[in-house]
Design a protein around this motif. Structure first.
Motif, PDB file in Angstrom:
ATOM      1  N   GLN A   8       0.845  -1.194   0.000  1.00 47.13           N
ATOM      2  CA  GLN A   8       0.000   0.000   0.000  1.00 47.13           C
ATOM      3  C   GLN A   8       0.880   1.243   0.000  1.00 47.13           C
ATOM      4  O   GLN A   8       1.968   1.245   0.586  1.00 47.13           O
ATOM      5  CB  GLN A   8      -0.917  -0.009   1.221  1.00 47.13           C
ATOM      6  CG  GLN A   8      -1.999   1.040   1.190  1.00 47.13           C
ATOM      7  CD  GLN A   8      -3.064   0.779   0.140  1.00 47.13           C
ATOM      8  OE1 GLN A   8      -2.879  -0.014  -0.797  1.00 47.13           O
ATOM      9  NE2 GLN A   8      -4.198   1.408   0.261  1.00 47.13           N
ATOM     10  N   VAL A   9       0.385   2.275  -0.661  1.00 51.00           N
ATOM     11  CA  VAL A   9       1.127   3.537  -0.769  1.00 51.00           C
ATOM     12  C   VAL A   9       0.252   4.672  -0.271  1.00 51.00           C
ATOM     13  O   VAL A   9      -0.938   4.728  -0.566  1.00 51.00           O
ATOM     14  CB  VAL A   9       1.541   3.797  -2.232  1.00 51.00           C
ATOM     15  CG1 VAL A   9       2.112   5.193  -2.400  1.00 51.00           C
ATOM     16  CG2 VAL A   9       2.549   2.747  -2.679  1.00 51.00           C
ATOM     17  N   GLN A  10       0.841   5.567   0.465  1.00 50.62           N
ATOM     18  CA  GLN A  10       0.151   6.789   0.886  1.00 50.62           C
ATOM     19  C   GLN A  10       0.805   7.985   0.213  1.00 50.62           C
ATOM     20  O   GLN A  10       2.031   8.061   0.128  1.00 50.62           O
ATOM     21  CB  GLN A  10       0.219   6.955   2.402  1.00 50.62           C
ATOM     22  CG  GLN A  10      -0.661   5.987   3.162  1.00 50.62           C
ATOM     23  CD  GLN A  10      -0.753   6.325   4.629  1.00 50.62           C
ATOM     24  OE1 GLN A  10       0.212   6.795   5.221  1.00 50.62           O
ATOM     25  NE2 GLN A  10      -1.903   6.083   5.230  1.00 50.62           N
ATOM     26  N   LEU A  11      -0.036   8.892  -0.257  1.00 51.87           N
ATOM     27  CA  LEU A  11       0.437  10.133  -0.860  1.00 51.87           C
ATOM     28  C   LEU A  11      -0.062  11.296  -0.028  1.00 51.87           C
ATOM     29  O   LEU A  11      -1.249  11.371   0.283  1.00 51.87           O
ATOM     30  CB  LEU A  11      -0.077  10.286  -2.289  1.00 51.87           C
ATOM     31  CG  LEU A  11       0.398   9.261  -3.320  1.00 51.87           C
ATOM     32  CD1 LEU A  11      -0.226   9.567  -4.674  1.00 51.87           C
ATOM     33  CD2 LEU A  11       1.899   9.259  -3.420  1.00 51.87           C
ATOM     34  N   VAL A  12       0.833  12.195   0.305  1.00 58.53           N
ATOM     35  CA  VAL A  12       0.464  13.374   1.081  1.00 58.53           C
ATOM     36  C   VAL A  12       0.895  14.606   0.294  1.00 58.53           C
ATOM     37  O   VAL A  12       2.074  14.795   0.011  1.00 58.53           O
ATOM     38  CB  VAL A  12       1.137  13.376   2.466  1.00 58.53           C
ATOM     39  CG1 VAL A  12       0.778  14.657   3.222  1.00 58.53           C
ATOM     40  CG2 VAL A  12       0.705  12.149   3.255  1.00 58.53           C
ATOM     41  N   GLU A  13      -0.096  15.415  -0.040  1.00 54.18           N
ATOM     42  CA  GLU A  13       0.155  16.635  -0.797  1.00 54.18           C
ATOM     43  C   GLU A  13       0.155  17.842   0.145  1.00 54.18           C
ATOM     44  O   GLU A  13      -0.539  17.846   1.169  1.00 54.18           O
ATOM     45  CB  GLU A  13      -0.932  16.827  -1.842  1.00 54.18           C
ATOM     46  CG  GLU A  13      -1.025  15.702  -2.849  1.00 54.18           C
ATOM     47  CD  GLU A  13      -2.186  15.905  -3.808  1.00 54.18           C
ATOM     48  OE1 GLU A  13      -2.611  14.937  -4.446  1.00 54.18           O
ATOM     49  OE2 GLU A  13      -2.667  17.049  -3.918  1.00 54.18           O
ATOM     50  N   SER A  14       0.888  18.855  -0.245  1.00 57.75           N
ATOM     51  CA  SER A  14       0.891  20.096   0.521  1.00 57.75           C
ATOM     52  C   SER A  14       1.288  21.245  -0.408  1.00 57.75           C
ATOM     53  O   SER A  14       1.782  21.021  -1.516  1.00 57.75           O
ATOM     54  CB  SER A  14       1.873  20.008   1.685  1.00 57.75           C
ATOM     55  OG  SER A  14       3.188  19.783   1.217  1.00 57.75           O
ATOM     56  N   GLY A  15       1.021  22.460   0.053  1.00 58.52           N
ATOM     57  CA  GLY A  15       1.486  23.640  -0.661  1.00 58.52           C
ATOM     58  C   GLY A  15       0.430  24.459  -1.357  1.00 58.52           C
ATOM     59  O   GLY A  15       0.724  25.527  -1.886  1.00 58.52           O
ATOM     60  N   GLY A  16      -0.802  23.987  -1.381  1.00 53.72           N
ATOM     61  CA  GLY A  16      -1.841  24.776  -2.028  1.00 53.72           C
ATOM     62  C   GLY A  16      -2.200  25.999  -1.198  1.00 53.72           C
ATOM     63  O   GLY A  16      -1.721  26.186  -0.086  1.00 53.72           O
ATOM     64  N   GLY A  17      -3.059  26.840  -1.769  1.00 52.12           N
ATOM     65  CA  GLY A  17      -3.490  28.033  -1.048  1.00 52.12           C
ATOM     66  C   GLY A  17      -4.047  29.084  -1.966  1.00 52.12           C
ATOM     67  O   GLY A  17      -4.347  28.823  -3.132  1.00 52.12           O
ATOM     68  N   LEU A  18      -4.185  30.267  -1.409  1.00 53.03           N
ATOM     69  CA  LEU A  18      -4.728  31.422  -2.131  1.00 53.03           C
ATOM     70  C   LEU A  18      -3.584  32.372  -2.468  1.00 53.03           C
ATOM     71  O   LEU A  18      -2.778  32.720  -1.589  1.00 53.03           O
ATOM     72  CB  LEU A  18      -5.768  32.133  -1.272  1.00 53.03           C
ATOM     73  CG  LEU A  18      -6.323  33.464  -1.796  1.00 53.03           C
ATOM     74  CD1 LEU A  18      -7.086  33.244  -3.101  1.00 53.03           C
ATOM     75  CD2 LEU A  18      -7.208  34.115  -0.741  1.00 53.03           C
ATOM     76  N   VAL A  19      -3.517  32.785  -3.724  1.00 55.02           N
ATOM     77  CA  VAL A  19      -2.455  33.686  -4.157  1.00 55.02           C
ATOM     78  C   VAL A  19      -3.017  34.652  -5.191  1.00 55.02           C
ATOM     79  O   VAL A  19      -3.982  34.326  -5.892  1.00 55.02           O
ATOM     80  CB  VAL A  19      -1.271  32.877  -4.744  1.00 55.02           C
ATOM     81  CG1 VAL A  19      -1.682  32.130  -6.003  1.00 55.02           C
ATOM     82  CG2 VAL A  19      -0.059  33.752  -4.977  1.00 55.02           C
TER      83      VAL A  19
END
Length: 121
Positions: free
Chosen positions: A1-12
């Motif tokens: 099994q693989v887990q993916l964790v995303e980060s870095g989005g937002g309002l710009v």
């Protein structure tokens, strides 16, 4: 099994920059392909950028010259540097990886949970 964790989005604001990250964890032998997709409201999911294990890349025409995809094979991470952002870039961005668990196995697709990018005019 693989887990993916995303980060870095937002309002710009338009013209600004964001950097997305995606970390894959699990019993991974290799990740031949790492891709960023996006989906805007009412639109189909589209490929933004792809990077292969050797470093070659593909980009959607709409982001060429503004976005840069990169990867860290040692950390099983992929990044998307987004510059000169436009309101049309507003979407949920998804990380996709094709993972091999053994040398003889076919790659298996995994998707991140998505991260919202909103660009104001």
């Amino acid at each position: 099994q693989v887990q993916l964790v995303e980060s870095g989005g937002g309002l710009v604001q338009a013209g600004g920059s964001l950097r997305l990250s995606c970390a894959a964890s699990g019993s991974i032998l290799s990740i031949p392909t790492m891709t960023w997709y996006r989906q805007a409201p009412g639109k189909q999911r589209e490929l933004v950028a792809r990077i292969f294990s050797g470093g070659s890349t593909n980009y959607a025409d709409s982001v060429k010259g503004r976005f840069t995809i990169s990867r860290d094979n040692a950390k099983n991470m992929v990044y998307l540097q987004m510059n000169s952002l436009e309101p049309e870039d507003t979407a949920v961005y998804y990380c996709n990886v094709q993972v091999k668990f053994a040398a003889w196995s076919w790659p298996t697709d995994y998707w991140g949970q998505g991260t919202q990018v909103t660009v104001s005019s």
